[in-house]
Design an enzyme around this catalytic site. Structure first.
Site, PDB file in Angstrom:
ATOM      1  N   HIS A  92      56.277  79.440  61.044  1.00 22.08           N
ATOM      2  CA  HIS A  92      55.689  78.926  62.277  1.00 22.08           C
ATOM      3  C   HIS A  92      54.211  78.608  62.034  1.00 22.08           C
ATOM      4  CE1 HIS A  92      58.890  81.150  64.949  1.00 22.08           C
ATOM      5  NE2 HIS A  92      59.424  80.244  64.140  1.00 22.08           N
TER       6      HIS A  92
ATOM      7  N   HIS B  45      58.028  73.971  66.931  1.00 25.34           N
ATOM      8  CA  HIS B  45      58.672  75.150  66.335  1.00 25.34           C
ATOM      9  C   HIS B  45      58.021  75.563  65.017  1.00 25.34           C
ATOM     10  CE1 HIS B  45      62.793  77.236  65.387  1.00 25.34           C
ATOM     11  NE2 HIS B  45      61.793  77.843  64.776  1.00 25.34           N
TER      12      HIS B  45
ATOM     13  N   GLU C  26      68.060  82.300  62.485  1.00 25.67           N
ATOM     14  CA  GLU C  26      68.046  80.938  61.966  1.00 25.67           C
ATOM     15  C   GLU C  26      69.002  80.748  60.792  1.00 25.67           C
ATOM     16  OE1 GLU C  26      66.900  78.750  63.603  1.00 25.67           O
ATOM     17  OE2 GLU C  26      64.969  79.241  64.534  1.00 25.67           O
TER      18      GLU C  26
ATOM     19  N   TYR D  61      48.224  62.365  48.446  1.00 23.77           N
ATOM     20  CA  TYR D  61      49.262  61.990  47.484  1.00 23.77           C
ATOM     21  C   TYR D  61      50.333  63.061  47.277  1.00 23.77           C
ATOM     22  CZ  TYR D  61      46.778  64.660  43.817  1.00 23.77           C
ATOM     23  OH  TYR D  61      46.177  65.646  43.066  1.00 23.77           O
TER      24      TYR D  61
ATOM     25  N   TYR E 297      54.275  66.284  35.391  1.00 19.23           N
ATOM     26  CA  TYR E 297      53.246  67.269  35.745  1.00 19.23           C
ATOM     27  C   TYR E 297      53.635  68.666  35.257  1.00 19.23           C
ATOM     28  CZ  TYR E 297      50.161  70.148  38.624  1.00 19.23           C
ATOM     29  OH  TYR E 297      49.228  71.053  39.048  1.00 19.23           O
TER      30      TYR E 297
ATOM     31  N   HIS F 160      61.190  79.304  56.014  1.00 18.99           N
ATOM     32  CA  HIS F 160      60.943  78.772  57.363  1.00 18.99           C
ATOM     33  C   HIS F 160      59.761  79.519  57.961  1.00 18.99           C
ATOM     34  CE1 HIS F 160      61.196  77.788  61.544  1.00 18.99           C
ATOM     35  NE2 HIS F 160      61.726  78.946  61.893  1.00 18.99           N
TER      36      HIS F 160
END
Length: 226
Positions: A107, A167, A87, A126, A222, A105
């Site tokens: 799955h 995916h 990838e 939120y 925050y 990334h």
């Protein structure tokens, strides 16, 4: 890794070594937290113009310092003997188009399930605002292809995470910690939405654009201030 840092004018070897250790720890965390199974998913981190990536088809618990793989922003190998993740096109597209410092990334089960059901994750919580807005689903394309990378980049417009149809997920951040946290947050929101819509005869309430904008403003303050 030592030769590239010393002679290539790139990042110092120590910086690359520390980044690799952090990358491996993050990759192992994706497995421990159930976001990937086996060698699925991948992680990368950028150090200057060098991108460190997990190798293809290698179990994360077996990775060590000698397994580091580094490429430039065009995908040319800088060091390492192992083949980079399949990838790699997705990771490089993000680094070329954004200021990302790291990409994760996965799955993840709930997120992947949502990717098969809707074109966009409804704003059921939120924390949608923390990812830039409602998370889009990129159209399906064969893994590891430039086509998938292009679909992903469009889905990421003004966002820091997206779903890949049938995916998984992609999220990026300034650091590995931020990229991982966004990944985990996305999986949690997908699980939340699937839980809510599974209640017979009930439809979950969704947040309005104005409510999300209000959260976006509040999130700017925050955390701890240095």
């Amino acid at each position: 890794m030592e030769r590239q840092g010393a002679a290539g004018g790139g990042p110092a070897p120590g910086a690359l070594a520390r980044a690799w250790d952090a990358l491996v720890a993050t990759a192992r965390r994706t497995v421990a937290d159930g976001l990937v199974v086996g060698t699925s998913g991948n992680v990368s981190v950028r150090v200057g113009d060098t991108v460190l990536v997990t190798p293809s088809g290698v179990a994360y618990d077996g990775l060590g310092p000698a397994d580091a793989v580094g490429v430039d922003l065009d995908g040319r190998r800088l060091f390492g003997e192992l083949t980079p993740t399949s990838e790699l096109p997705m990771h490089l597209e993000i680094y070329r188009a954004t200021t990302a410092g790291a990409v994760v990334h996965t799955h993840a089960v709930h997120a992947t399930a949502v990717s098969t059901l809707v074109p966009e994750l409804p704003p059921v919580h939120y924390m949608t605002s923390a990812l830039g807005g409602p998370v889009r689903v990129a159209p399906y394309a064969l893994y590891g292809t430039d086509e998938l990378a292009a679909h992903m980049l469009r889905a990421l417009r003004d966002r820091t995470a997206c779903l890949l149809r049938n995916h998984g997920t992609v999220a990026y951040g300034d650091t590995l910690t931020q990229a991982y946290d966004r990944t985990a947050q996305l999986e949690w929101m997908c699980r939340l939405w699937l839980t809510a819509v599974s209640v017979p005869g009930r439809t979950p309430t969704l947040l309005t654009p104005d409510q999300l904008d209000e959260v976006t403003e509040k999130l700017k303050g925050y955390g701890q201030r240095k």
